[in-house]
Structures are given as structure tokens and as C-alpha cells.
Design an enzyme around this catalytic site. Structure first.
Site, PDB file in Angstrom:
ATOM      1  N   MET A   9      40.528  37.423  45.030  1.00 24.96           N
ATOM      2  CA  MET A   9      41.464  38.377  44.423  1.00 24.96           C
ATOM      3  C   MET A   9      42.590  38.669  45.405  1.00 24.96           C
ATOM      4  SD  MET A   9      40.060  38.923  41.445  1.00 24.96           S
ATOM      5  CE  MET A   9      40.895  40.381  40.813  1.00 24.96           C
ATOM      6  N   GLY A  11      45.387  40.387  44.567  1.00 19.70           N
ATOM      7  CA  GLY A  11      46.188  41.535  44.159  1.00 19.70           C
ATOM      8  C   GLY A  11      47.350  41.132  43.271  1.00 19.70           C
ATOM      9  N   VAL A  13      48.831  38.793  39.686  1.00 23.02           N
ATOM     10  CA  VAL A  13      48.478  38.669  38.272  1.00 23.02           C
ATOM     11  C   VAL A  13      47.607  37.447  37.992  1.00 23.02           C
ATOM     12  CG1 VAL A  13      50.594  37.398  37.639  1.00 23.02           C
ATOM     13  CG2 VAL A  13      49.405  38.778  35.911  1.00 23.02           C
ATOM     14  N   MET A  34      40.627  38.817  50.711  1.00 28.90           N
ATOM     15  CA  MET A  34      40.707  38.322  52.091  1.00 28.90           C
ATOM     16  C   MET A  34      41.889  38.941  52.812  1.00 28.90           C
ATOM     17  SD  MET A  34      40.278  34.256  51.318  1.00 28.90           S
ATOM     18  CE  MET A  34      40.614  34.305  49.556  1.00 28.90           C
ATOM     19  N   CYS A  99      46.296  26.746  55.040  1.00 30.14           N
ATOM     20  CA  CYS A  99      45.578  27.956  54.627  1.00 30.14           C
ATOM     21  C   CYS A  99      44.571  27.628  53.525  1.00 30.14           C
ATOM     22  CB  CYS A  99      46.554  29.025  54.160  1.00 30.14           C
ATOM     23  SG  CYS A  99      45.745  30.553  53.640  1.00 30.14           S
ATOM     24  N   GLY A 123      43.287  31.865  41.646  1.00 35.42           N
ATOM     25  CA  GLY A 123      44.358  31.915  40.660  1.00 35.42           C
ATOM     26  C   GLY A 123      45.373  30.811  40.829  1.00 35.42           C
ATOM     27  N   CYS A 195      53.518  33.937  53.833  1.00 31.35           N
ATOM     28  CA  CYS A 195      52.915  35.260  53.638  1.00 31.35           C
ATOM     29  C   CYS A 195      53.021  36.154  54.865  1.00 31.35           C
ATOM     30  CB  CYS A 195      51.460  35.113  53.221  1.00 31.35           C
ATOM     31  SG  CYS A 195      50.348  34.599  54.539  1.00 31.35           S
TER      32      CYS A 195
END
Length: 361
Positions: A9, A11, A13, A34, A99, A123, A195
């Protein structure tokens, strides 16, 4: 009782809807958030706290538990150290590929298995098929969002333990699902860029870790045109930020980065978006990480991308020579960049990929 799946997850959609889809299919679903970067607590890097809050809110809405884990050390050692070393060499790395390989489909997978999961899910826009202990990777239905380019380095064994719930849907469909469900993430913007840099300027960020070495900017004819701030700040094909406009006896055409000479610390530029130095007939790549059994079928004619969202390009892969492969394209390719990845395809299947080492002009 259906299998237990732990969903990564983020965070966002996509992972939110992935978790809902799995629950609808009858799986035992749990979430896991994570944290991969420590330095976001006191500045404007990744908004990890906000992402965690959104992930928790979605899990509450879906009535599934949420685990949290800190992979910051693993990320630093296995991804970020490589990222810095590549930039120090004047190359342009892609940390997202590493990653996925080292964190999401390795550290996360192992952690989830230790928590009793049968599978993990993410996702990502991708599809896979599973045959025993091997997974095969395929493009998502939404070609605009397809993320197989970033997943090509994942181990086939890890793919056999992975479910990609949103691979058969388009992004607008995913947003609509989230909206209809009233998920808090339904209108959240997609994350872009690297990120751990967040909203910070890239040059400012790199300067915190690597000593910049300014040098000369030269034309392909050898004329000195100005000074660069450090080769690590420039990538092949770059147009912005060169600071060499309005030169005497030159046309109004924009300047582009066409080469970087690491030995002399020189940045070479040329005018015009169609300048021949921007194009390459092929490249030399490192050992290919195969996701399909094509290793013994070289030379191989297939398709490839040298950057995300590029249209597939016809090419031929040579047999290995000292662990290197020559890849020749049917038509010249623009701004191939050492340090990035070439990823191979046959129709919808991702065959694997490799690091680009050198350009063949």
C-alpha cells in the site's frame, strides 16, 4: 479458504483499488506500507507521513489490517548507493528499476512470506502468468500506463508469488472504481519523478551527496562555448539549463547535449533537434536479465524500449561477447543514455532487459 495476499500500500489510488479488487475476489487481504527513505522527516522530501495516513485510511475503509515496515537501510544499501555511484561516473541511472528488483519484489516479498502470505500484490500496471515457481511478465491493458519497463529486472521466482490486480484495467477505470467506493485516494495525484527527491530541485539534491566538478562545454567541432556545473547534472538529449544561448555566429536553433567525455570532464553540445549526434544505430548493453527462455535463441530479432513510454522499436540482439550484447535497431534511435535500461519485448511479453553501457553511432 482463498490464499492470503499482502498488498504493498503506497497511499495512492492504484494500490488502494488493487486491495479492493482482491478482497472482492475472495482473497484474505492485508496491507503493508513500506518506508524506504529516512530523510523525509525534517524537510520537503517524500511526504511519507501523508502517504501512510492515506494507506491507513483506505485499509480502514476496506476493513483490512495494515502492517508497516522500514526498509530504509536496504534501500540505501541496494538502491541509493548504486544511484550515487552511477551519477559519479557521469551516467544516468534509473532507481525505480532497482527499487522494484531489490525492495518491492525482494525485501517486501520475503517480509510478506514471513507474515504468512501466499502472494504479494502491488498497484503496478502489468500482467503476469504463473507456471510452477516461474512467473512471466506481460504488458498491461493500459498501454499508456504500462510499467513492465520498470519491472523487467524482477526475478521470475518473485513474479510467481505476485498478483497484479489492476493489469486488466485502464487508469480512468481505476479512478472511477475508487470514486464509486468513496476511497480517500480517488483524486490523489500520481507520484512523479524520483521518490526520494520529492519537490526538491534535482541539482540541489545531488549536491548534498556528490562533489560537483565544473568543466567546459564544447561544440562537436571543439569550440568552447561555456562552462557546465558538473557532468552528473546533464543527460543526453537535454535542452534546458545549458546557458549557452545567443552565441555570436550561431543560428537560433536550440542546443542539445550530445556527448559526455568523462576523462576530460567535457560536455559536448550541438544545435538542432535532428542533429546526427543525437541519434544512434545501436548500443552495447550488459548481461541480459531474462524473464523468458530466449537466452539460447540469439541472435534474436524482437522489439525494445530504451526509455519508459517509448514506442517499441524493432531490433536485433547479438549473442554475448564477454557478457556484453550488441543491439542494432532497424532505425536510428534518439538520445540513448548509458546507465538507463533497454527492455526487450515480443508482442505483449516482456523478455527481460539490461543496462545500457555504450552507444553505437
Amino acid at each position: 479458504m482463498k490464499a492470503k495476499v499482502i498488498v504493498g500500500m503506497s497511499g495512492g489510488v492504484d494500490s488502494s483499488v488493487a486491495a479492493w479488487l482482491l478482497k472482492e475476489q475472495g482473497y484474505q487481504v492485508e496491507g503493508l506500507f513500506m518506508k524506504n527513505w529516512e530523510q523525509d522527516d525534517h524537510n520537503d522530501f517524500c511526504p511519507a507521513a501523508k502517504d501512510l495516513a492515506d494507506a491507513q485510511a483506505v485499509c480502514n475503509q476496506l476493513r483490512i489490517p495494515l502492517h508497516t515496515v522500514n526498509f530504509s537501510k536496504e534501500y540505501w544499501d541496494r538502491v541509493f548507493a548504486y544511484f550515487l555511484s552511477e551519477y559519479e561516473k557521469g551516467r544516468t541511472p534509473n532507481p525505480d528499476v532497482l527499487c522494484n528488483k531489490e525492495i518491492k519484489f525482494n525485501a517486501f516479498l520475503n517480509h510478506a512470506l514471513n507474515l504468512g502470505a501466499d502472494y504479494i500484490a502491488t498497484g503496478h500496471y502489468a500482467k503476469n502468468t504463473i507456471e510452477g515457481s516461474i512467473g512471466y511478465l506481460f504488458k498491461a491493458k493500459d498501454r499508456e500506463k504500462d510499467q513492465t519497463y520498470f519491472l523487467h529486472a524482477v526475478e521470475p521466482e518473485a513474479l510467481s508469488k505476485t498478483i497484479f490486480p489492476i493489469g486488466d484495467f485502464t487508469k480512468p477505470q481505476i479512478r472511477e472504481f475508487a470514486k464509486q467506493l468513496g476511497l480517500v485516494t480517488h483524486a490523489k495525484k500520481d507520484s512523479t519523478g524520483i521518490c526520494f527527491i520529492g519537490e526538491k530541485r534535482f541539482k540541489t539534491f545531488l549536491n548534498e551527496f556528490i562533489l560537483a566538478k565544473p568543466g567546459e562545454i564544447k561544440s562537436t567541432g571543439g569550440k568552447t562555448l561555456g562552462q557546465h556545473d558538473g557532468l552528473m547534472f546533464y543527460t543526453l538529449g537535454q535542452r534546458q539549463g545549458l546557458g549557452i544561448g545567443g552565441l555570436q555566429n550561431s543560428t537560433d536553433e536550440p542546443w542539445y547535449v550530445v556527448d559526455k567525455d568523462i576523462a576530460s570532464n567535457t560536455l559536448y553540445v550541438a544545435q538542432g533537434s535532428q542533429h546526427p549526434m543525437l541519434y544512434s544505430q545501436g548500443l552495447i548493453c550488459g548481461p541480459i536479465h531474462w524473464l523468458a527462455d530466449y537466452e539460447n535463441h540469439l541472435p534474436l530479432t524482437c522489439f525494445a524500449k530504451t526509455r519508459y513510454r517509448q514506442t517499441d522499436q524493432a531490433c536485433m540482439i547479438s549473442p554475448p561477447d564477454n557478457n556484453l550484447h550488441y543491439v542494432i535497431f532497424s532505425s536510428p534511435q534518439r538520445a540513448i543514455t548509458p546507465g538507463q535500461f533497454i527492455v526487450f519485448y515480443e508482442k505483449n511479453q516482456c523478455l527481460g532487459g539490461a543496462t545500457i553501457e555504450q552507444i553505437i553511432r
